[in-house]
Design a protein around this motif. Structure first.
Motif, PDB file in Angstrom:
ATOM      1  N   SER B 195       0.848  -1.192   0.000  1.00 25.85           N
ATOM      2  CA  SER B 195       0.000   0.000   0.000  1.00 25.85           C
ATOM      3  C   SER B 195       0.887   1.246   0.000  1.00 25.85           C
ATOM      4  CB  SER B 195      -0.885   0.010   1.242  1.00 25.85           C
ATOM      5  OG  SER B 195      -0.095   0.266   2.386  1.00 25.85           O
ATOM      6  N   GLU B 196       0.308   2.388  -0.381  1.00 23.18           N
ATOM      7  CA  GLU B 196       1.042   3.643  -0.354  1.00 23.18           C
ATOM      8  C   GLU B 196       1.498   3.977   1.067  1.00 23.18           C
ATOM      9  OE1 GLU B 196      -1.884   3.246  -1.880  1.00 23.18           O
ATOM     10  OE2 GLU B 196      -1.140   3.261  -3.943  1.00 23.18           O
ATOM     11  N   GLU B 197       0.661   3.656   2.060  1.00 27.82           N
ATOM     12  CA  GLU B 197       1.018   3.919   3.458  1.00 27.82           C
ATOM     13  C   GLU B 197       2.276   3.135   3.845  1.00 27.82           C
ATOM     14  OE1 GLU B 197      -2.024   3.299   2.392  1.00 27.82           O
ATOM     15  OE2 GLU B 197      -3.003   5.202   2.827  1.00 27.82           O
ATOM     16  N   ARG B 230       0.569   5.941  -9.281  1.00 31.46           N
ATOM     17  CA  ARG B 230      -0.045   5.937  -7.942  1.00 31.46           C
ATOM     18  C   ARG B 230       0.173   7.275  -7.219  1.00 31.46           C
ATOM     19  NH1 ARG B 230       2.155   0.240  -5.631  1.00 31.46           N
ATOM     20  NH2 ARG B 230       0.813   0.752  -3.847  1.00 31.46           N
ATOM     21  N   LYS B 231       0.553   8.308  -7.978  1.00 31.34           N
ATOM     22  CA  LYS B 231       0.910   9.594  -7.380  1.00 31.34           C
ATOM     23  C   LYS B 231      -0.142  10.149  -6.419  1.00 31.34           C
ATOM     24  CE  LYS B 231       1.717  14.403  -8.781  1.00 31.34           C
ATOM     25  NZ  LYS B 231       2.050  15.314  -9.890  1.00 31.34           N
ATOM     26  N   PHE B 234      -0.182   8.286  -3.244  1.00 33.93           N
ATOM     27  CA  PHE B 234       1.011   8.607  -2.444  1.00 33.93           C
ATOM     28  C   PHE B 234       0.817   9.943  -1.715  1.00 33.93           C
ATOM     29  CE2 PHE B 234       3.780   5.822  -5.296  1.00 33.93           C
ATOM     30  CZ  PHE B 234       4.114   4.938  -4.281  1.00 33.93           C
TER      31      PHE B 234
END
Lengths: 310, 310
Positions: B195-197, B230-231, B234
């Protein structure tokens, strides 16, 4: 290569001077372009050692940034013990044997510290690590530094590494280190010719103790009672220095180099004196006997730091 | 002998883990009683390297003082990158290759830092200095650390010493370091499953920049455009982290390990963003291309420090 200056702390002792000379020689052998300088005039003991091994006293500088962009530090790291404009230059190398305090850099650097009695002991290891031969006179001044910092290997700061370095360096320097060492230490105990103002500044360092400004000076003697005859004059000088420089605490450690006992004179604010007494016990008439205490770094600053932090 | 823990920084990378393992082995050979532990789970790249050379991942600790009084640090010195209760334990040894910042001690300690690409390069020198043989698996994990920190000797942080260490350690570990190195780096670029996290916390460090709290994270990829799809996600994760943790600036450096180019995503307060732009140029839609920038330590933190200080 761009020139860099190498120096020890303010109020230089034999370690600050001798290790700067030794590091400059080593670094120049390794391809750097360095000059050993000093942040003050040498004391009597250091002058004796320099003369014995054929060195001139290093040039004294007040500021560094007017000459160079980069410097190397020996025997200190705390900014208030360093050159006045230390924040204007880049520190590229540090070789030291003290705690690390308020030493911040924006770039990675070479930093080597070890909990040994003298910076020259680390320097001796560095020479071995790089495979650089130690010339006789450099061995002599490094030996003098270790004798000075460890009070001839008697201070509790002394480690096996210091003893090994003394043995090895004495051989290269071709001196009987016990005989020479006593001569060297005695050369630093002549307090008769100096004023109280000079004596409390000769080997003095400032410390930030939880926001309080402490000054801890040390003088070496061979006769404690004789030194204490000047007690009132010492206290007057200490009180004036504290007023002028804003010290919350001023401690003068008077150490007998022959039996490794000390008496301290102490002045300061009520809070600072209370913290001092928490660390060392009751001070009577600004005086306290500290048997066996000879090391500012190992026996004075750590208990003071703890007392001021609690 | 009293047990001490050895660990690298939070969000450990292969240097933090590998050098802790290597230092623990060395110190135990020298008579200390140490255990290498970690301040977080290992990342994919480190897991790959550990498995390759037959190591289990070190035990993860949250605090140290509940287990030991003394610790040794590798690959970091700044307190906010260390164990949560670092102020409750005594640091006796540090081996590092970063700037020194807010690292204060009350006692002298062993501290060795050098401006080289990886802590394991210094560790390799320490083994030589003490004359301790490097076992094959320890050589492998140190080699993996240097490959990781220097992006296979391509980062501008790479020095001749790193290259010499890689050559020597590859020989002992008996691997073709270029072939193995590419496998190792690629093992750390699988961002699809995370995940981004997770990704913005995987290799993230906090810095005090003139009183402002900055977070700089880095992820390695083999396909920059794919990562930038995915910017928005993010940026959302970065904004939430900044709000939760009080970061004035959050920078995510996305690095292509194949060609050593990066794109950064940046969010923060207006003042912090202005300082960032002073250091790196204009940020458009929270994004900036940083060709050739791969080193947080050498190419990001120094210009940021300067910009925030001016």
């Amino acid at each position: 290569m761009e020139k860099e200056l190498i120096f020890g702390h303010q109020n230089p002792d034999t370690d600050a001077i001798g290790t700067a000379i030794a590091y400059s020689y080593l670094q120049n052998k390794l391809g750097y372009n360095t000059e050993a300088v000093a942040l003050g005039e040498v004391n009597d003991e250091t002058a004796f050692a320099l003369q014995k091994f054929g060195f001139e006293a290093p040039r004294v500088i007040k500021t560094a940034a007017n000459e160079v962009d980069k410097v190397m530090l020996v025997d200190h790291n705390e900014p208030q013990q360093s050159v006045a404009d230390i924040d204007q230059v880049t520190v590229t190398h540090v070789v030291d044997h003290h705690r690390i305090m308020n030493f911040n850099t924006s770039l990675p650097l070479f930093y080597l510290a070890a909990p040994v009695g003298c910076t020259s002991t680390i320097m001796w290891r560095l020479y071995q690590h790089y495979g650089v031969d130690v010339p006789q006179n450099i061995a002599g001044i490094m030996l003098s530094a270790i004798i000075s910092d460890t009070l001839l290997l008697k201070s509790p700061t002394t480690t096996d590494e210091d003893k090994e370095a003394v043995t090895a360096l004495a051989k290269i320097a071709d001196v009987d280190y016990e005989k020479y060492g006593l001569e060297e230490l005695k050369a630093g105990t002549n307090i008769v010719s100096k004023s109280e103002e000079e004596l409390i500044d000769l080997d003095a360092k400032s410390f930030d103790l939880n926001g309080k400004k402490a000054r801890v000076a040390q003088i070496n003697v061979v006769d404690l009672p004789e030194a204490l005859e000047r007690k009132e004059a010492f206290l007057t000088a200490m009180n004036e220095a504290a007023k002028d420089e804003g010290y919350d605490l001023f401690m003068l450690l008077i150490t007998n180099v022959l039996d490794s006992n000390s008496t301290a004179l102490v002045i300061g604010s009520d809070n600072a004196k209370a913290a001092f007494e928490k660390a060392f016990g009751q001070v009577k008439d600004s005086e306290i006997s500290l048997p066996g205490v000879v090391s500012r770094k190992k026996q004075v600053i750590p208990p003071l730091t703890e007392a001021f932090n609690s």
